[in-house]
Design an enzyme around this catalytic site. Structure first.
Site, PDB file in Angstrom:
ATOM      1  N   ARG A 196       7.539   0.460  -1.481  1.00  0.00           N
ATOM      2  CA  ARG A 196       6.611   0.345  -0.343  1.00  0.00           C
ATOM      3  C   ARG A 196       6.327   1.752   0.171  1.00  0.00           C
ATOM      4  O   ARG A 196       7.238   2.505   0.482  1.00  0.00           O
ATOM      5  CB  ARG A 196       7.267  -0.474   0.772  1.00  0.00           C
ATOM      6  N   ASP A 218      14.350  -1.176   4.226  1.00  0.00           N
ATOM      7  CA  ASP A 218      13.487  -0.348   5.066  1.00  0.00           C
ATOM      8  C   ASP A 218      13.985   1.095   5.084  1.00  0.00           C
ATOM      9  O   ASP A 218      15.167   1.357   4.853  1.00  0.00           O
ATOM     10  CB  ASP A 218      13.515  -0.854   6.525  1.00  0.00           C
TER      11      ASP A 218
HETATM   12  P1  FDA Z   1      -2.416   4.339  11.359  1.00  0.00           P
HETATM   13  O1  FDA Z   1      -1.301   4.382  12.334  1.00  0.00           O
HETATM   14  O2  FDA Z   1      -3.235   5.566  11.181  1.00  0.00           O
HETATM   15  O3  FDA Z   1      -3.323   3.122  11.724  1.00  0.00           O
HETATM   16  C1  FDA Z   1      -4.541   2.850  11.071  1.00  0.00           C
HETATM   17  C2  FDA Z   1      -5.274   1.766  11.849  1.00  0.00           C
HETATM   18  O4  FDA Z   1      -4.509   0.552  11.784  1.00  0.00           O
HETATM   19  C3  FDA Z   1      -5.384   2.044  13.340  1.00  0.00           C
HETATM   20  O5  FDA Z   1      -6.536   2.785  13.637  1.00  0.00           O
HETATM   21  C4  FDA Z   1      -5.422   0.656  13.913  1.00  0.00           C
HETATM   22  O6  FDA Z   1      -6.708   0.087  13.749  1.00  0.00           O
HETATM   23  C5  FDA Z   1      -4.474  -0.102  13.036  1.00  0.00           C
HETATM   24  N1  FDA Z   1      -3.089  -0.078  13.542  1.00  0.00           N
HETATM   25  C6  FDA Z   1      -2.049   0.594  13.026  1.00  0.00           C
HETATM   26  N2  FDA Z   1      -0.917   0.339  13.697  1.00  0.00           N
HETATM   27  C7  FDA Z   1      -1.258  -0.495  14.691  1.00  0.00           C
HETATM   28  C8  FDA Z   1      -0.528  -1.135  15.726  1.00  0.00           C
HETATM   29  N3  FDA Z   1       0.776  -0.944  15.893  1.00  0.00           N
HETATM   30  N4  FDA Z   1      -1.201  -1.950  16.566  1.00  0.00           N
HETATM   31  C9  FDA Z   1      -2.519  -2.162  16.416  1.00  0.00           C
HETATM   32  N5  FDA Z   1      -3.281  -1.595  15.441  1.00  0.00           N
HETATM   33  C10 FDA Z   1      -2.656  -0.758  14.605  1.00  0.00           C
HETATM   34  N6  FDA Z   1       7.737   2.740   8.819  1.00  0.00           N
HETATM   35  C11 FDA Z   1       8.939   3.340   8.547  1.00  0.00           C
HETATM   36  O7  FDA Z   1       9.179   4.460   8.985  1.00  0.00           O
HETATM   37  N7  FDA Z   1       9.855   2.668   7.762  1.00  0.00           N
HETATM   38  C12 FDA Z   1       9.613   1.451   7.222  1.00  0.00           C
HETATM   39  O8  FDA Z   1      10.472   0.903   6.517  1.00  0.00           O
HETATM   40  C13 FDA Z   1       8.354   0.844   7.497  1.00  0.00           C
HETATM   41  N8  FDA Z   1       8.040  -0.383   6.983  1.00  0.00           N
HETATM   42  C14 FDA Z   1       6.758  -0.876   7.153  1.00  0.00           C
HETATM   43  C15 FDA Z   1       6.386  -2.053   6.527  1.00  0.00           C
HETATM   44  C16 FDA Z   1       5.075  -2.494   6.619  1.00  0.00           C
HETATM   45  C17 FDA Z   1       4.689  -3.752   5.904  1.00  0.00           C
HETATM   46  C18 FDA Z   1       4.104  -1.755   7.352  1.00  0.00           C
HETATM   47  C19 FDA Z   1       2.679  -2.184   7.420  1.00  0.00           C
HETATM   48  C20 FDA Z   1       4.488  -0.613   8.002  1.00  0.00           C
HETATM   49  C21 FDA Z   1       5.804  -0.173   7.934  1.00  0.00           C
HETATM   50  N9  FDA Z   1       6.200   0.970   8.600  1.00  0.00           N
HETATM   51  C22 FDA Z   1       7.444   1.528   8.324  1.00  0.00           C
HETATM   52  C23 FDA Z   1       5.350   1.554   9.676  1.00  0.00           C
HETATM   53  C24 FDA Z   1       4.443   2.650   9.150  1.00  0.00           C
HETATM   54  O9  FDA Z   1       5.210   3.778   8.819  1.00  0.00           O
HETATM   55  C25 FDA Z   1       3.391   3.053  10.206  1.00  0.00           C
HETATM   56  O10 FDA Z   1       4.031   3.512  11.344  1.00  0.00           O
HETATM   57  C26 FDA Z   1       2.437   1.940  10.589  1.00  0.00           C
HETATM   58  O11 FDA Z   1       2.117   1.124   9.511  1.00  0.00           O
HETATM   59  C27 FDA Z   1       1.119   2.523  11.123  1.00  0.00           C
HETATM   60  O12 FDA Z   1       0.506   3.315  10.148  1.00  0.00           O
HETATM   61  P2  FDA Z   1      -0.851   2.931   9.377  1.00  0.00           P
HETATM   62  O13 FDA Z   1      -0.653   3.286   7.957  1.00  0.00           O
HETATM   63  O14 FDA Z   1      -1.212   1.541   9.638  1.00  0.00           O
HETATM   64  O15 FDA Z   1      -1.909   3.972   9.910  1.00  0.00           O
END
Ligand code: FDA
Length: 308
Positions: A184, A134
């Protein structure tokens, strides 16, 4: 603003103590965390695998401040890997590891974290799987990428994580888009200053697309960690434009976030991996999930009311 405030709260020991002792918090935790024990995470992994999803297990722990704690975390990973192997679940399951949990911040921490990560790689290989490291806050980015580079000499399937909100990440994507490189790409979850990170959501999304273009056109294996519907569509289009088959990349989402979309993508043939955390040290992880979406706070508030 709210996001920055919540991420600030995650640093407060006083608020942490209050939250983790409140029984109501457990209901919210259950949505995002598989449970506290290895048995809990194996059960959840089996359920996800049966529904056609792949899994990355994360033993929740951050900021280890002594070697005994780091050793205990390594032992937890070795235990869960052995159990996954016994249960026949390793073909669809890898583990995610945080270097600060493995001792990165101790004196001589880079060496300790590297050696601990290697122990987990050895156990993962023996179990028939691999690990992804991560990415944490920007003060650790160079050191973490350095350790990933070192580990890949013996364990080339070790996954790296890049955060689109960092201004440096396009460059890092270019460096990592080589054959066999599992990367990732996420938006990034920590409170970062404007000097190193885009602050505006649209700028972060645009950076995500630029980074994804590089990874998709490159020779590695892109892992699209996002729940954002627009970015998922763009990812599908870029994969097709670059002639990638569905086994040439994967989508990744967090346990408890958009589960219907996880199933939908899997049902049309995509590889979808669910990031599945477990353990007692869930506080920092929970706060980052609440910070990502104001509606989660409503969910939290509702769980307070429903207990009364
Ligand atoms: P965004 O936050 O814009 O969300 C898009 C849509 O997804 C929202 O409108 C909502 O519908 C839904 N959604 C997103 N998050 C949600 C939540 N918590 N609860 C409910 N609905 C939600 N970060 C990091 O800094 N280091 C890392 O190593 C990782 N590793 C990692 C692994 C995996 C498999 C994932 C999916 C994410 C990470 N992250 C991470 C977290 C990542 O950086 C980020 O904070 C979250 O994925 C939210 O960003 P989105 O891309 O989903 O977009």
């Amino acid at each position: 603003m709210l996001r920055q405030a919540l991420l600030g709260v995650s640093q407060s020991k006083k608020i942490k103590n209050l939250t983790t002792r409140a029984p109501i918090a457990r209901d919210v935790v259950r949505r995002f965390v598989a449970g506290e024990t290895a048995d809990d995470v194996i059960t959840a992994t089996r359920t996800l695998s049966r529904s056609g999803l792949q899994v990355s297990i994360d033993h929740l722990a951050e900021d280890t401040w002594d070697t005994a704690q780091a050793d205990a975390i390594v032992a937890a990973y070795l235990d869960v890997l052995a159990r996954l192997s016994e249960a026949g679940l390793t073909s669809a399951t890898e583990v995610s590891v945080k270097l600060t949990a493995l001792g990165q911040q101790l004196a001589d921490g880079e060496k300790i974290a590297f050696e601990n990560a290697e122990k987990i790689c050895v156990a993962a290989r023996a179990a028939g799987t691999m690990i992804t490291i991560d990415m944490e806050d920007h003060t650790t980015t160079d050191a973490t990428l350095g350790i990933v580079r070192e580990i890949r000499r013996d364990f080339p399937d070790t996954g790296a994580v890049l955060q689109a909100y960092l201004r440096r990440t396009e460059e890092d994507c270019r460096d990592l888009a080589m054959p066999g490189s599992r990367v990732r790409l996420c938006k990034g979850a920590y409170a970062e200053p404007g000097s190193v990170a885009f602050q505006d959501r649209q700028e972060i999304d645009l950076s995500y697309v630029r980074c994804l273009r590089i990874l998709m056109a490159g020779q590695g294996y892109p892992m699209l960690a996002t729940h954002d519907p627009r970015l998922i569509k763009i990812g599908q289009r870029l994969a097709a434009d670059n002639g990638r088959a569905v086994d040439g990349y994967e989508f990744q989402m967090l346990y408890g976030v958009r589960p219907t979309e996880q199933q939908r993508l899997a049902s049309i043939g995509h590889r979808v991996r669910v990031y599945l955390p477990y353990g007692t040290d869930w506080y920092g992880y929970l706060i980052r999930r609440l910070a990502e979406r104001p509606a989660n706070l409503t969910f939290f508030a509702r769980s307070l009311i429903s207990r009364d």
